[in-house]
Scaffold this motif. Sequence first.
Motif, PDB file in Angstrom:
ATOM      1  N   LYS A  40      -3.013  -5.055  -5.246  1.00  0.00           N
ATOM      2  CA  LYS A  40      -3.765  -6.313  -5.205  1.00  0.00           C
ATOM      3  C   LYS A  40      -3.130  -7.344  -6.132  1.00  0.00           C
ATOM      4  CE  LYS A  40      -8.105  -3.787  -4.422  1.00  0.00           C
ATOM      5  NZ  LYS A  40      -7.523  -2.449  -4.603  1.00  0.00           N
TER       6      LYS A  40
ATOM      7  N   ILE B  13      -3.576   2.410  -3.410  1.00  0.00           N
ATOM      8  CA  ILE B  13      -4.718   1.569  -3.083  1.00  0.00           C
ATOM      9  C   ILE B  13      -5.500   1.140  -4.324  1.00  0.00           C
ATOM     10  CG2 ILE B  13      -4.996   2.563  -0.777  1.00  0.00           C
ATOM     11  CD1 ILE B  13      -7.255   4.288  -1.911  1.00  0.00           C
TER      12      ILE B  13
ATOM     13  N   ALA C  49      -8.352  -3.246   0.899  1.00  0.00           N
ATOM     14  CA  ALA C  49      -8.721  -2.062   0.110  1.00  0.00           C
ATOM     15  C   ALA C  49      -9.341  -2.509  -1.206  1.00  0.00           C
ATOM     16  CB  ALA C  49      -7.489  -1.201  -0.159  1.00  0.00           C
TER      17      ALA C  49
ATOM     18  N   SER D 254     -13.389  -2.034  -3.477  1.00  0.00           N
ATOM     19  CA  SER D 254     -14.792  -1.641  -3.525  1.00  0.00           C
ATOM     20  C   SER D 254     -15.612  -2.636  -4.323  1.00  0.00           C
ATOM     21  CB  SER D 254     -14.937  -0.248  -4.156  1.00  0.00           C
ATOM     22  OG  SER D 254     -14.390  -0.237  -5.471  1.00  0.00           O
TER      23      SER D 254
ATOM     24  N   TYR E 226     -14.332  -8.116  -0.811  1.00  0.00           N
ATOM     25  CA  TYR E 226     -15.132  -6.964  -0.370  1.00  0.00           C
ATOM     26  C   TYR E 226     -16.461  -7.423   0.225  1.00  0.00           C
ATOM     27  CZ  TYR E 226     -18.395  -3.082  -0.768  1.00  0.00           C
ATOM     28  OH  TYR E 226     -19.371  -2.145  -0.500  1.00  0.00           O
TER      29      TYR E 226
ATOM     30  N   GLU F 221      -8.282  -7.957  -1.057  1.00  0.00           N
ATOM     31  CA  GLU F 221      -9.567  -7.272  -1.153  1.00  0.00           C
ATOM     32  C   GLU F 221     -10.151  -6.922   0.210  1.00  0.00           C
ATOM     33  OE1 GLU F 221     -11.175  -9.018  -5.448  1.00  0.00           O
ATOM     34  OE2 GLU F 221     -12.088  -9.697  -3.573  1.00  0.00           O
TER      35      GLU F 221
ATOM     36  N   LEU G  88       0.824  -1.205   0.000  1.00  0.00           N
ATOM     37  CA  LEU G  88       0.000   0.000   0.000  1.00  0.00           C
ATOM     38  C   LEU G  88       0.863   1.261   0.000  1.00  0.00           C
ATOM     39  CD1 LEU G  88      -2.856  -0.988   2.482  1.00  0.00           C
ATOM     40  CD2 LEU G  88      -2.965  -0.848  -0.007  1.00  0.00           C
TER      41      LEU G  88
END
Length: 285
Positions: free
Chosen positions: A151, A146, A227, A229, A234, A224, A141
């Motif tokens: 990822k 982000i 960070a 969405s 998520y 996930e 990060l």
Amino acid sequence: MTPPHADTLAAPPAAIRATAPPTSSRTRRPRGSPHPAWGLLLPAVALLAVEVLVRTGTVPAHLLPPPSDIAATLLQLADNGLGWHILASSVRVALGFLAGAVLGIALGAAVGLNARVAALLDPTFQALRAVPSLAWVPLLLLWLGIDEAPKLAMIAIGAFFPVYLGTASGIAGVDRKLVEVGRLYGLRGITLARRVLLPAALPSLLTGLRSGLSLAWMFMVAAELIAASRGLGYLLSDGRETGRADIVLAAILLLALLGKLSDTLMRALEARLLAWRDDFGTGAA
């Protein structure tokens, strides 16, 4: 020194050519082996047991929703963008796994083929292999922000080490007699690696790929959760924050199904590439 009757040998012997037998003899299920449907028995019994325990009040429904409620949650999520969550996670796993696998094969082959490279790189990789997945998150990060980059990098890290280890150990474990026979027939350098070392190391390499693929799914969830969405990780985080155990279990179920599907595809590739083997696992027709 030229081997006797070398002029009559148009190609290396069958021992190093890994010629596959007719596929029909390899695709039949070994006699006496259980039907694949046996694999559904344990999940079916577990789901039925959970349904009964919850419906009878033995287990609180808010802690362990029954499978029927989880199915209803999946249908509800399907109407609210579940497909995009699945697609986002699958694309991340595919890209991260591809990057980690390519790097793992390249560096694993270099380590397996060259003792000096192994002495230089392998101790560092073995030390980094023991670092837990979540330990990489803060650093990634900080370095990459982000967005998607951290990822994908985290998934690639998860996939890299099993593939690297499978490739390096597979090449290092090749029977020395195969190498000597290859050299006897004039194979050197890249040709020797392509015709003898890599085919002989293929079982170990494919095992590393399967392990790397499963770790890619695990590292994807970790990425996930921190960070994201969109994605199954998520959904796990969202279900935890809202106290929705049904969403958490639905996401876990989808992860299990996607992981099984990807592993099945990898096993099919393994069976195709290793059709020449006649080992205990394949059995006799």
